[in-house]
Design a protein around this motif. Structure first.
Motif, mmCIF file in Angstrom:
data_model
loop_
_atom_site.group_PDB
_atom_site.id
_atom_site.type_symbol
_atom_site.label_atom_id
_atom_site.label_comp_id
_atom_site.label_asym_id
_atom_site.label_seq_id
_atom_site.Cartn_x
_atom_site.Cartn_y
_atom_site.Cartn_z
ATOM 1 N N ILE A 138 0.879 -1.174 0.000
ATOM 2 C CA ILE A 138 0.000 0.000 0.000
ATOM 3 C C ILE A 138 0.913 1.218 0.000
ATOM 4 O O ILE A 138 1.763 1.373 0.884
ATOM 5 C CB ILE A 138 -0.902 0.004 1.240
ATOM 6 C CG1 ILE A 138 -1.831 -1.210 1.237
ATOM 7 C CG2 ILE A 138 -1.704 1.298 1.320
ATOM 8 C CD1 ILE A 138 -2.517 -1.456 2.570
ATOM 9 N N VAL A 139 0.769 2.076 -0.987
ATOM 10 C CA VAL A 139 1.647 3.237 -1.127
ATOM 11 C C VAL A 139 0.899 4.481 -0.658
ATOM 12 O O VAL A 139 -0.121 4.867 -1.236
ATOM 13 C CB VAL A 139 2.112 3.413 -2.588
ATOM 14 C CG1 VAL A 139 3.057 4.607 -2.694
ATOM 15 C CG2 VAL A 139 2.792 2.140 -3.083
ATOM 16 N N THR A 154 -5.075 -7.644 11.589
ATOM 17 C CA THR A 154 -4.058 -7.234 12.551
ATOM 18 C C THR A 154 -3.105 -6.259 11.872
ATOM 19 O O THR A 154 -2.878 -6.325 10.653
ATOM 20 C CB THR A 154 -3.244 -8.430 13.089
ATOM 21 O OG1 THR A 154 -2.505 -9.030 12.007
ATOM 22 C CG2 THR A 154 -4.160 -9.466 13.718
ATOM 23 N N VAL A 155 -2.564 -5.352 12.666
ATOM 24 C CA VAL A 155 -1.520 -4.430 12.211
ATOM 25 C C VAL A 155 -0.320 -4.639 13.118
ATOM 26 O O VAL A 155 -0.411 -4.443 14.341
ATOM 27 C CB VAL A 155 -1.991 -2.967 12.259
ATOM 28 C CG1 VAL A 155 -0.863 -2.030 11.819
ATOM 29 C CG2 VAL A 155 -3.220 -2.769 11.369
ATOM 30 N N ASN A 156 0.784 -5.085 12.536
ATOM 31 C CA ASN A 156 1.995 -5.402 13.300
ATOM 32 C C ASN A 156 1.695 -6.387 14.427
ATOM 33 O O ASN A 156 2.231 -6.280 15.537
ATOM 34 C CB ASN A 156 2.626 -4.120 13.857
ATOM 35 C CG ASN A 156 2.924 -3.106 12.771
ATOM 36 O OD1 ASN A 156 3.300 -3.471 11.658
ATOM 37 N ND2 ASN A 156 2.745 -1.829 13.071
ATOM 38 N N ASP A 210 4.188 -0.341 8.404
ATOM 39 C CA ASP A 210 3.195 -1.228 9.017
ATOM 40 C C ASP A 210 3.026 -2.505 8.198
ATOM 41 O O ASP A 210 3.127 -2.495 6.967
ATOM 42 C CB ASP A 210 1.847 -0.524 9.146
ATOM 43 C CG ASP A 210 1.762 0.383 10.359
ATOM 44 O OD1 ASP A 210 2.659 0.318 11.213
ATOM 45 O OD2 ASP A 210 0.794 1.163 10.443
ATOM 46 N N ASP A 211 2.735 -3.585 8.911
ATOM 47 C CA ASP A 211 2.466 -4.890 8.311
ATOM 48 C C ASP A 211 1.023 -5.242 8.614
ATOM 49 O O ASP A 211 0.641 -5.388 9.777
ATOM 50 C CB ASP A 211 3.412 -5.935 8.894
ATOM 51 C CG ASP A 211 3.188 -7.315 8.302
ATOM 52 O OD1 ASP A 211 3.855 -7.644 7.319
ATOM 53 O OD2 ASP A 211 2.344 -8.062 8.850
ATOM 54 N N LEU A 212 0.191 -5.384 7.559
ATOM 55 C CA LEU A 212 -1.230 -5.687 7.720
ATOM 56 C C LEU A 212 -1.491 -7.130 7.319
ATOM 57 O O LEU A 212 -1.027 -7.582 6.265
ATOM 58 C CB LEU A 212 -2.091 -4.762 6.855
ATOM 59 C CG LEU A 212 -2.402 -3.350 7.376
ATOM 60 C CD1 LEU A 212 -1.135 -2.512 7.488
ATOM 61 C CD2 LEU A 212 -3.397 -2.657 6.451
ATOM 62 N N ARG A 246 2.240 -4.740 3.124
ATOM 63 C CA ARG A 246 2.999 -3.744 3.885
ATOM 64 C C ARG A 246 2.677 -2.335 3.377
ATOM 65 O O ARG A 246 2.158 -2.158 2.274
ATOM 66 C CB ARG A 246 4.506 -4.008 3.781
ATOM 67 C CG ARG A 246 4.920 -5.312 4.468
ATOM 68 C CD ARG A 246 6.432 -5.465 4.513
ATOM 69 N NE ARG A 246 7.067 -4.404 5.290
ATOM 70 C CZ ARG A 246 7.190 -4.415 6.620
ATOM 71 N NH1 ARG A 246 6.699 -5.431 7.311
ATOM 72 N NH2 ARG A 246 7.800 -3.434 7.240
ATOM 73 N N VAL A 247 3.010 -1.373 4.215
ATOM 74 C CA VAL A 247 2.725 0.032 3.909
ATOM 75 C C VAL A 247 4.037 0.758 3.658
ATOM 76 O O VAL A 247 4.990 0.619 4.416
ATOM 77 C CB VAL A 247 1.968 0.698 5.075
ATOM 78 C CG1 VAL A 247 1.641 2.154 4.746
ATOM 79 C CG2 VAL A 247 0.691 -0.071 5.416
ATOM 80 N N ARG A 248 4.057 1.520 2.588
ATOM 81 C CA ARG A 248 5.239 2.355 2.325
ATOM 82 C C ARG A 248 4.813 3.694 1.745
ATOM 83 O O ARG A 248 3.651 3.871 1.382
ATOM 84 C CB ARG A 248 6.215 1.643 1.387
ATOM 85 C CG ARG A 248 5.695 1.382 -0.014
ATOM 86 C CD ARG A 248 6.780 0.742 -0.852
ATOM 87 N NE ARG A 248 6.285 0.329 -2.175
ATOM 88 C CZ ARG A 248 6.284 1.120 -3.257
ATOM 89 N NH1 ARG A 248 6.729 2.366 -3.154
ATOM 90 N NH2 ARG A 248 5.847 0.665 -4.398
#
Length: 284
Positions: free
Chosen positions: A126-127, A215-217, A267-269, A282-284
């Motif tokens: 996810i950007v 879940t997030v992280n 973050d890791d979803l 993942r989020v970047r």
């Protein structure tokens, strides 16, 4: 049956930890270009008569392929708003914090459109848009049950609406919390991750009997039963068809459960729905 799109937009049937390439069993021309992949919409429309074609073919380990978004170039992505009572309640606080006031009209069930170009695959990042981050707006996760339309139509009666569903998948409706229109805030590229595959409707006897988890992280953010929807799946399909003709392959997000919250770079979803699968992004 679990149908996946993988590698160069091939069609596969997932059996446990293996996948069978069934592209060659399609009775119509195949085109790997997602912009011209009319075979995908024909599959959504005609699946009940095609299922037996996919019964047997060589398989390979699932980890050897790259799963793509399990839909190709839908004509539209429809999303339901305010469809869980506990989410409506929590949005009062979210809007007070992010907008400075509550928008009463946004607390009522309705539908809106997202850009099909916002769709991403289950392994894609996810950007976060740089301008949104720079402006200090919160960006939230919303894990949802997603419907893929099979036999489309207009003014579909609610009592037969589920007969117009091809299957179900898992989606994240990523959302900017700002004063902008819903469609703008939710349509950035990568803001509609889908996956890991489509579970066909004949294997989901009751879409109101599923459990959504996010879940997030590693921290649980969302845990809800789809039976808690204010407007159930059949009624959403019927309602949407009163406004617009539903076309095979169209995508319909069924609404955010409670527990939405901000995501940030790194973050890791991990999201899952019982019986449908799971994926991580993942989020970047």
């Amino acid at each position: 049956m679990k149908l996946a799109i993988f590698d160069r937009n091939r069609l596969g049937v997932v059996d446990g930890d293996r996948i069978r390439d069934v592209t060659g069993a399609l009775p119509f021309p195949y085109d790997e270009d997602p912009l011209t992949a009319g075979w995908w919409r024909r599959l959504c429309r005609d699946f009940p008569g095609l299922r037996d074609r996919f019964a047997d073919s060589p398989s390979r380990p699932l980890h050897e392929v790259q799963l793509r978004a399990p839909v190709l170039n839908p004509t539209k992505v429809i999303a339901a708003a305010s469809n869980y009572a506990d989410h409506v309640a929590e949005m009062h606080g979210v809007q007070e914090r992010t907008l400075g006031a509550v928008e009463p009209w946004m607390m009522n069930f309705d539908i809106f459109l997202k850009a099909p170009s916002s769709i991403a695959g289950p392994g894609e990042d996810i950007v976060l848009p740089k301008d949104v981050v720079a402006a200090g707006h919160e960006i939230h996760h919303e894990s949802e049950l997603v419907v893929v339309i099979g036999r489309g139509g207009k003014d579909i009666p609610v009592d037969v609406a589920l007969e117009h569903v091809f299957g179900y998948t898992i989606g994240l409706d990523i959302t900017v919390r700002s004063p902008a229109d819903r469609s703008r805030r939710k349509s950035y590229d990568t803001f509609s991750p889908l996956g890991p595959w489509i579970t066909t409707a004949d294997d989901v006897p009751d879409p109101g009997a599923l459990t959504i988890d996010l879940t997030v992280n590693g921290e649980t953010r969302q845990h809800v039963h789809t039976g808690d929807m204010i407007t159930p799946v059949a009624a959403i399909v019927a309602y949407a068809s009163q406004c617009m003709t539903l076309v095979p392959g169209d995508v319909l997000f069924t609404g955010a459960p409670p527990g939405v919250g901000p995501i940030v770079t790194g973050d890791d979803l991990h999201t899952s729905i019982s019986g449908l699968g799971e994926f991580r992004t993942r989020v970047r």
